[in-house]
Design an enzyme around this catalytic site. Structure first.
Site, PDB file in Angstrom:
ATOM      1  N   THR A   1      -7.987   3.130   9.064  1.00  7.34           N
ATOM      2  CA  THR A   1      -8.245   3.817  10.345  1.00  7.34           C
ATOM      3  C   THR A   1      -9.357   3.158  11.169  1.00  7.34           C
ATOM      4  O   THR A   1      -9.225   3.019  12.386  1.00  7.34           O
ATOM      5  CB  THR A   1      -8.599   5.299  10.083  1.00  7.34           C
ATOM      6  OG1 THR A   1      -7.554   5.864   9.289  1.00  7.34           O
ATOM      7  CG2 THR A   1      -8.728   6.086  11.373  1.00  7.34           C
TER       8      THR A   1
ATOM      9  N   VAL B   1      -9.411   0.244   3.610  1.00  8.53           N
ATOM     10  CA  VAL B   1      -9.851   0.604   4.967  1.00  8.53           C
ATOM     11  C   VAL B   1      -8.696   0.359   5.936  1.00  8.53           C
ATOM     12  O   VAL B   1      -8.168  -0.754   6.010  1.00  8.53           O
ATOM     13  CB  VAL B   1     -11.059  -0.256   5.413  1.00  8.53           C
ATOM     14  CG1 VAL B   1     -11.537   0.186   6.797  1.00  8.53           C
ATOM     15  CG2 VAL B   1     -12.187  -0.196   4.400  1.00  8.53           C
TER      16      VAL B   1
ATOM     17  N   GLU C   1      -1.602   5.995  -8.406  1.00  9.54           N
ATOM     18  CA  GLU C   1      -2.571   7.019  -7.978  1.00  9.54           C
ATOM     19  C   GLU C   1      -2.415   8.289  -8.798  1.00  9.54           C
ATOM     20  O   GLU C   1      -1.306   8.756  -9.033  1.00  9.54           O
ATOM     21  CB  GLU C   1      -2.349   7.324  -6.486  1.00  9.54           C
ATOM     22  CG  GLU C   1      -3.298   8.367  -5.916  1.00  9.54           C
ATOM     23  CD  GLU C   1      -3.211   8.447  -4.390  1.00  9.54           C
ATOM     24  OE1 GLU C   1      -3.163   7.385  -3.725  1.00  9.54           O
ATOM     25  OE2 GLU C   1      -3.188   9.573  -3.866  1.00  9.54           O
TER      26      GLU C   1
ATOM     27  N   ASP D   1       0.845  -1.196   0.000  1.00  6.84           N
ATOM     28  CA  ASP D   1       0.000   0.000   0.000  1.00  6.84           C
ATOM     29  C   ASP D   1       0.887   1.255   0.000  1.00  6.84           C
ATOM     30  O   ASP D   1       1.806   1.367   0.817  1.00  6.84           O
ATOM     31  CB  ASP D   1      -0.868  -0.044   1.277  1.00  6.84           C
ATOM     32  CG  ASP D   1      -1.911   1.054   1.332  1.00  6.84           C
ATOM     33  OD1 ASP D   1      -2.378   1.477   0.260  1.00  6.84           O
ATOM     34  OD2 ASP D   1      -2.261   1.472   2.452  1.00  6.84           O
TER      35      ASP D   1
ATOM     36  N   HIS E   1      -7.905  10.382   3.827  1.00  6.91           N
ATOM     37  CA  HIS E   1      -7.266   9.367   4.675  1.00  6.91           C
ATOM     38  C   HIS E   1      -7.535   9.698   6.139  1.00  6.91           C
ATOM     39  O   HIS E   1      -7.257  10.809   6.589  1.00  6.91           O
ATOM     40  CB  HIS E   1      -5.748   9.335   4.446  1.00  6.91           C
ATOM     41  CG  HIS E   1      -5.339   8.544   3.238  1.00  6.91           C
ATOM     42  ND1 HIS E   1      -4.413   8.998   2.333  1.00  6.91           N
ATOM     43  CD2 HIS E   1      -5.709   7.315   2.813  1.00  6.91           C
ATOM     44  CE1 HIS E   1      -4.239   8.076   1.397  1.00  6.91           C
ATOM     45  NE2 HIS E   1      -5.023   7.047   1.656  1.00  6.91           N
ATOM     46  N   GLY E   2      -8.061   8.742   6.891  1.00  9.21           N
ATOM     47  CA  GLY E   2      -8.459   8.990   8.282  1.00  9.21           C
ATOM     48  C   GLY E   2      -9.986   8.977   8.340  1.00  9.21           C
ATOM     49  O   GLY E   2     -10.656   9.018   7.299  1.00  9.21           O
TER      50      GLY E   2
ATOM     51  N   GLY F   1      -8.992   5.764   1.526  1.00  6.56           N
ATOM     52  CA  GLY F   1      -9.561   6.601   2.581  1.00  6.56           C
ATOM     53  C   GLY F   1     -11.013   6.293   2.901  1.00  6.56           C
ATOM     54  O   GLY F   1     -11.805   7.200   3.181  1.00  6.56           O
TER      55      GLY F   1
HETATM   56  O1  G3H Z   1      -4.249   3.237   1.887  1.00  9.11           O
HETATM   57  C1  G3H Z   1      -4.970   3.098   2.887  1.00  9.11           C
HETATM   58  C2  G3H Z   1      -6.292   3.666   2.936  1.00  9.11           C
HETATM   59  O2  G3H Z   1      -6.542   4.548   1.936  1.00  9.11           O
HETATM   60  C3  G3H Z   1      -6.925   3.786   4.265  1.00  9.11           C
HETATM   61  O3  G3H Z   1      -7.674   4.951   4.464  1.00  9.11           O
HETATM   62  O4  G3H Z   1      -7.437   5.116   6.940  1.00  9.11           O
HETATM   63  O5  G3H Z   1      -9.193   6.409   5.728  1.00  9.11           O
HETATM   64  O6  G3H Z   1      -9.392   3.949   5.944  1.00  9.11           O
HETATM   65  P1  G3H Z   1      -8.466   5.125   5.850  1.00  9.11           P
HETATM   66 ZN    ZN Z   2      -4.599   5.172   0.917  1.00  9.01          ZN
END
Ligand code: G3H
Ligand code: ZN
Length: 290
Positions: free
Chosen positions: A236, A234, A133, A81, A182-183, A212
């Site tokens: 956070t 996913v 990305e 990732d 993100h978060g 995110g």
């Molecule tokens: O690459 C990891 C994700 O985009 C996680 O995003 O922390 O908002 O779930 P998130």
């Molecule tokens: Zn990400």
């Protein structure tokens, strides 16, 4: 079993579901993720950030994932990732990852193309899937500061650029910036469906990736998984669930200092969250078809 992504993404693109991609950095998180996928009879992506690799060590982390994938009755894709360099991607490919992300989204467009292409050539020669990305996601792992009049919308993916990017790099899947952060920012993040549809109509054969996803409403998620979004990230929400469960252990009267009693509830909490997300993403029950 440890699997390549190709057939699973082809199916997700053709059908109305997305594959959940969940971040891990240790044994408990990995077990929680894979147990949920097994229970839901769903393919799953277990992904590690560079930070997680640094924390656990690449050989240790990849061995945990491979061992647990080998025991699972569903396909498990092992994915890097937000890889920031060809070097990291190479190390992961050598360690057996079946999929890598090269994230050069904060660099100028031409530089993003050049670096992504380099990873694509290396990975494809070894049968490994590549995600990149375009546009950038705000928050951890992405854009952290806004400068001179920039707003979060300044980083949304441009559909025409997306077409040029995919054609120039040969990337397999494209992470798009369509409003997520993100978060977990519940109530502040929502998907720009008009933009998402524009991107998918200009690139009808390309699986899209939603980063995110923590903090997004269930409605938004379900709706997104019915588009060409084939992978949803996913992280956070798993961390929050893990932390809450461990904290609850300490908040309640406890008579043990056994790490298994402390971390076990965290593992169970992750399993419950992943199982719920898999239901929302529509991939439950699709594992048997490969
Ligand atoms: O690459 C990891 C994700 O985009 C996680 O995003 O922390 O908002 O779930 P998130
Ligand atoms: Zn990400």
């Amino acid at each position: 079993m440890l699997s390549k992504p190709h057939a699973i993404f082809a199916d997700a693109l053709a059908s109305d579901f997305a594959i959940g991609a969940f971040n891990t950095s240790n044994m408990e998180l990995t077990q929680g993720i894979i147990r949920a996928a097994d229970r839901q009879k769903s393919p799953v992506i277990v992904q590690t950030s560079e930070g997680a690799i640094e924390y656990a060590g690449l050989q240790v982390l990849s061995s945990i994932i491979k061992t647990l994938a080998g025991q699972a009755s569903v396909p498990v894709i092992m994915h890097l990732d937000h890889g920031k360099s060809l070097d990291t991607a190479k190390r992961c490919i050598e360690a057996g990852y079946t999929s890598v992300m090269i994230d050069q989204s904060t660099l100028p467009f031409e530089q993003n193309i050049k670096n992504t292409k380099e990873v694509v050539e290396y990975a494809h020669a070894r049968g490994v899937w590549v995600e990149a990305e375009l546009g950038a996601i705000i928050g951890n792992e992405g854009v952290k500061d806004l400068h001179g009049g920039q707003t979060p919308d300044s980083f949304l993916t441009d559909p025409e650029q997306a077409k040029q990017f995919v054609e120039s790099t040969g990337v397999d899947a494209l992470a798009v910036s369509v409003g997520t952060i993100h978060g977990a920012f519940s109530g502040q993040e929502y998907i720009r469906f008009e933009l998402l549809h524009e991107i998918q109509s200009i690139l009808p054969q390309v699986p899209l990736v939603l980063h995110g996803a923590s903090g997004l409403s269930s409605d938004n998620l379900t709706q997104a998984c019915k588009t060409h979004v084939c992978k949803v990230n996913v992280d956070t929400e798993l961390r929050i669930g893990f932390e809450r469960a461990v904290k609850a252990y300490f908040d309640n009267a406890h008579d043990s200092y056994d790490p298994r009693k402390i971390l076990g509830p965290g593992r169970d909490a992750v399993e419950a969250i992943v199982a719920e997300k898999i239901t929302l993403f529509g991939s439950a029950g699709t594992a048997g078809i490969y």
